[in-house]
Design a protein around this motif. Sequence first.
Motif, PDB file in Angstrom:
ATOM      1  N   LEU A  89       0.834  -1.213   0.000  1.00 24.94           N
ATOM      2  CA  LEU A  89       0.000   0.000   0.000  1.00 24.94           C
ATOM      3  C   LEU A  89       0.868   1.262   0.000  1.00 24.94           C
ATOM      4  N   GLY A  90       1.664   1.437   1.048  1.00 28.57           N
ATOM      5  CA  GLY A  90       2.394   2.692   1.217  1.00 28.57           C
ATOM      6  C   GLY A  90       3.805   2.700   0.678  1.00 28.57           C
ATOM      7  N   ILE A 101       6.350   1.762   2.246  1.00 25.51           N
ATOM      8  CA  ILE A 101       7.291   2.134   3.309  1.00 25.51           C
ATOM      9  C   ILE A 101       7.518   0.990   4.305  1.00 25.51           C
ATOM     10  N   CYS A 102       6.727  -0.073   4.248  1.00 30.57           N
ATOM     11  CA  CYS A 102       6.937  -1.198   5.177  1.00 30.57           C
ATOM     12  C   CYS A 102       7.241  -2.483   4.417  1.00 30.57           C
ATOM     13  N   ARG A 103       6.210  -3.125   3.864  1.00 33.10           N
ATOM     14  CA  ARG A 103       6.397  -4.480   3.323  1.00 33.10           C
ATOM     15  C   ARG A 103       7.189  -4.535   2.023  1.00 33.10           C
ATOM     16  N   HIS A 132       3.215   8.605   0.668  1.00 29.87           N
ATOM     17  CA  HIS A 132       4.539   8.579   1.309  1.00 29.87           C
ATOM     18  C   HIS A 132       5.669   8.770   0.296  1.00 29.87           C
ATOM     19  N   ASP A 184      -0.420  -6.197   6.607  1.00 34.02           N
ATOM     20  CA  ASP A 184       0.009  -4.813   6.851  1.00 34.02           C
ATOM     21  C   ASP A 184       0.421  -4.651   8.319  1.00 34.02           C
TER      22      ASP A 184
HETATM   23  P1  4NP Z   1       2.931  -0.817   3.701  1.00 31.20           P
HETATM   24  O1  4NP Z   1       2.349  -0.298   5.120  1.00 31.20           O
HETATM   25  O2  4NP Z   1       1.765  -0.889   2.741  1.00 31.20           O
HETATM   26  O3  4NP Z   1       3.486  -2.179   4.025  1.00 31.20           O
HETATM   27  O4  4NP Z   1       3.987   0.175   3.269  1.00 31.20           O
HETATM   28  C1  4NP Z   1       1.574   0.850   5.248  1.00 31.20           C
HETATM   29  C2  4NP Z   1       2.142   2.100   5.163  1.00 31.20           C
HETATM   30  C3  4NP Z   1       1.370   3.230   5.330  1.00 31.20           C
HETATM   31  C4  4NP Z   1       0.024   3.118   5.582  1.00 31.20           C
HETATM   32  C5  4NP Z   1      -0.558   1.859   5.652  1.00 31.20           C
HETATM   33  C6  4NP Z   1       0.218   0.738   5.478  1.00 31.20           C
HETATM   34  N1  4NP Z   1      -0.778   4.277   5.777  1.00 31.20           N
HETATM   35  O5  4NP Z   1      -1.962   4.147   6.097  1.00 31.20           O
HETATM   36  O6  4NP Z   1      -0.273   5.411   5.633  1.00 31.20           O
END
Ligand code: 4NP
Length: 174
Positions: free
Chosen positions: A22-23, A25-27, A59, A138
């Motif tokens: 999604l973002g 920045i994590c997975r 992000h 997530d």
């Molecule tokens: P990602 O995690 O999809 O693994 O990078 C998230 C990063 C940000 C958000 C949700 C999940 N957010 O709601 O901003």
Amino acid sequence: MHIDNNYLAPDDNRYKILFICLGNICRSPAAQGIMEKLIADRGLQDRFYVDSAGTYGGHSGSLPDQRMRVHARRRGYELTHRSRQVTGRDFDTFDLIVVMDRSNLHGLRCMKEVVDEQKVVEIARYLRIHPGHDCVPDPYYDGAEGFELVLDLLEDACAGLLDELCKNNNITIS
Ligand code: 4NP
């Protein structure tokens, strides 16, 4: 051959993998870091190119989430990717688009560009040690154990994916 991972020449014939969450920045940046290390450890940098992106662009330009970087660093991964949103052009550039969960797939389907779903796979299909999981969940609103689970699942799935790609493309480790 000099390989600059920030520049893709038009005739670059490496197999190109894009991880999506999604973002971004994590997975997916963690998946990218893990896969890049696996590829480097096997001496396959001239055969594979890896990147990551998010379905949500909020992000864009950011480093991975501080919590993700701390947990990844403990396992030997330095995550330096800068978040970016997936584009329609990614579906021309990349050979394989790997999503973390079903909602990422939905996010791709909501893009205004046409998405080539033949290139899209869910990462859970490559799990071997953790076959009971149907996604990489997530971790954003979780504690430390959520980030550790993500890394456990990604290490498992990335090894499974790279093994399958090597087998299908007759690539042996030098
Ligand atoms: P990602 O995690 O999809 O693994 O990078 C998230 C990063 C940000 C958000 C949700 C999940 N957010 O709601 O901003």
